[in-house]
Design an enzyme around this catalytic site. Structure first.
Site, PDB file in Angstrom:
ATOM      1  N   GLU A  38       0.831  -1.220   0.000  1.00 23.87           N
ATOM      2  CA  GLU A  38       0.000   0.000   0.000  1.00 23.87           C
ATOM      3  C   GLU A  38       0.853   1.252   0.000  1.00 23.87           C
ATOM      4  OE1 GLU A  38      -3.023   0.133  -1.205  1.00 23.87           O
ATOM      5  OE2 GLU A  38      -3.700  -1.220   0.363  1.00 23.87           O
ATOM      6  N   LEU A 129     -12.569   0.908  -3.211  1.00 26.45           N
ATOM      7  CA  LEU A 129     -12.438  -0.295  -4.049  1.00 26.45           C
ATOM      8  C   LEU A 129     -12.202   0.091  -5.512  1.00 26.45           C
ATOM      9  CD1 LEU A 129     -15.266  -2.448  -2.392  1.00 26.45           C
ATOM     10  CD2 LEU A 129     -12.801  -2.564  -1.984  1.00 26.45           C
ATOM     11  N   ASP A 176      -4.227   0.835  -9.462  1.00 24.84           N
ATOM     12  CA  ASP A 176      -5.654   0.539  -9.622  1.00 24.84           C
ATOM     13  C   ASP A 176      -6.017   0.300 -11.085  1.00 24.84           C
ATOM     14  OD1 ASP A 176      -5.543   1.134  -6.956  1.00 24.84           O
ATOM     15  OD2 ASP A 176      -6.513   3.086  -7.133  1.00 24.84           O
TER      16      ASP A 176
HETATM   17  C1  GLA Z   1      -5.101   4.865  -4.221  1.00 25.05           C
HETATM   18  C2  GLA Z   1      -4.326   5.211  -5.489  1.00 25.05           C
HETATM   19  C3  GLA Z   1      -3.327   4.097  -5.842  1.00 25.05           C
HETATM   20  C4  GLA Z   1      -2.462   3.716  -4.649  1.00 25.05           C
HETATM   21  C5  GLA Z   1      -3.323   3.492  -3.410  1.00 25.05           C
HETATM   22  C6  GLA Z   1      -2.493   3.262  -2.172  1.00 25.05           C
HETATM   23  O1  GLA Z   1      -5.928   3.761  -4.442  1.00 25.05           O
HETATM   24  O2  GLA Z   1      -5.208   5.376  -6.571  1.00 25.05           O
HETATM   25  O3  GLA Z   1      -2.534   4.492  -6.934  1.00 25.05           O
HETATM   26  O4  GLA Z   1      -1.471   4.688  -4.416  1.00 25.05           O
HETATM   27  O5  GLA Z   1      -4.196   4.590  -3.166  1.00 25.05           O
HETATM   28  O6  GLA Z   1      -1.776   2.096  -2.295  1.00 25.05           O
END
Ligand code: GLA
Length: 389
Positions: A38, A129, A176
């Site tokens: 994360e 999500l 994501d």
């Molecule tokens: C959000 C961002 C991702 C990532 C997460 C943390 O979801 O869109 O790119 O940085 O936070 O891991």
């Protein structure tokens, strides 16, 4: 008829109702959870997300003129109309920017035609999500097919990230969009955010009598935007002061040796990133050995690091995680950007109802909004949907 097929036929008839003609393409893309890794995608790290079963579906029909109309099944009164020639970052209705930003990010987009676009978003909103990546990736997948753009998945991920960074104005990393495009049923994806190389890591836990519970804390703290950008900036500051290309390029031991020059806060941020990168690789080893006790321990360590060193958790997420662990979870952690959104807990399948009830009553005792619960097996990434047979 498969679920995807019924989804496709639903959106086709909605599209015909809204625009009076049939769409030329229908595509879908999923949301995600991240098992571990994360806040390190923007530091060139490894992450281990999987695509969930909830998807956003889009139907697009070409128009003879240059008009773009964006409509949503969930917001029937909100048709947004503009022109291909008027696309500009940070303009237009906020929700339509996720769609139009993708169009804008396509090379030579002015050579495309006008379009009618209908969105059906079924990834829970605001739950951490990645409903936004699902939306961007469904549109990108549909456009790639409709205009035969031949853009590969890595470039589609970069393009959709650019749309979100510049057109929407959210400084997200690339995790994501990558998982929404590249997810594989039955597996988490070890994604190298430096070059978008992937490796499928089977994630099959039902035969071990385990379940991954997703807990939407329903908390949305307003720190979200500034807090995310501030964390990215502290990683960049650490990289500059350490004289390395990225936090990927320093080991935990080296950081402890060389990090003395950093101020306390910058050191803590860097420590989260560097230790989290190691935890991802350790989690892959644990998963390959089907050692779920070790995986659970790594989830707990990830949460503690996000809470104490990166400070992106919040009271609701901490309560969900602590309660799950008190109820016997092998491990639990917040997922996504933080300051609200969801947590995951690795629990025995027989304890699902008990863990849910314990978390719900812990939230009620603190007068927090009631949490929502989901489960999902790792699912496939984005795809074009064909007509039902
Ligand atoms: C959000 C961002 C991702 C990532 C997460 C943390 O979801 O869109 O790119 O940085 O936070 O891991």
């Amino acid at each position: 008829m498969s679920n995807s097929h019924s989804m496709a036929s639903d959106i086709r008839s909605e599209f015909e109702k809204a625009f009076g003609h049939s769409p030329d393409v229908v595509a879908q893309a999923p949301g995600r959870v991240n098992l571990i890794g994360e806040h390190i995608d923007y530091s060139d790290g490894f992450v281990l997300p999987f695509a969930i079963k909830d998807v956003t579906t889009v139907a697009i029909g070409k128009r003879a003129d240059r008009t773009l109309t964006v409509a949503s099944v969930q917001r029937p009164k909100d048709k947004y109309v503009t022109s291909l020639d008027n696309l500009a970052p940070l303009t237009g209705e906020p929700w339509s920017r996720y769609v139009l930003g993708v169009l804008w990010a396509i090379p030579n987009h002015l050579q495309l035609s006008g379009m009618n676009i209908l969105i059906d978003g079924r990834v829970p909103l605001g739950a951490g999500l990645s409903s936004s990546a699902a939306l961007e990736c469904s549109v990108a997948t549909a456009l790639n097919h409709l205009f035969d753009l031949q853009i590969n998945l890595e470039d589609l991920a970069r393009l959709t990230q650019r749309a979100e960074n510049i057109y929407v104005g959210v400084p997200c990393g690339i995790m994501d969009q990558s998982i929404s495009l590249m997810g594989k049923a039955g597996a988490a994806l070890l994604l190298d955010c430096r070059d978008l190389h992937t490796e499928e890591i089977p994630f099959e836990i039902a035969s071990e009598n385990l379940e991954l519970l997703i807990i939407d804390s329903q908390a949305h703290h307003s720190l979200v935007d500034g807090g995310y950008a501030e964390r990215r900036a502290s990683c960049e500051r650490a990289v500059g002061q350490l004289g390395i290309p990225s936090l990927r390029d320093i080991s935990v031991a080296e950081l402890f040796e060389q990090g003395q020059s950093l101020d306390e806060l910058t050191f803590k941020r860097a420590k989260h990133a560097v230790t989290e990168m190691k935890r991802v690789l350790d989690a892959v080893t644990a998963l390959q050995a089907r050692d779920f006790l070790t995986l659970g321990k790594l989830l707990n360590e990830s949460h503690a690091s996000l809470r104490d060193d990166y400070t992106v958790s919040c009271v609701e997420l901490d309560l969900a995680v602590d309660t799950a662990i008190a109820e016997g979870a092998l491990g639990a952690r917040m997922v996504g950007g933080g300051f609200g959104g969801s947590a995951i807990a690795l629990i025995s399948a027989d304890s699902v109802d008990r863990v849910k009830a314990a978390i719900s009553s812990a939230f009620a005792a603190k007068n927090f909004k009631a949490p929502r619960f989901f489960t999902s097996l790792p699912s496939d990434g984005a795809k074009v949907l064909t007509e039902p047979a």
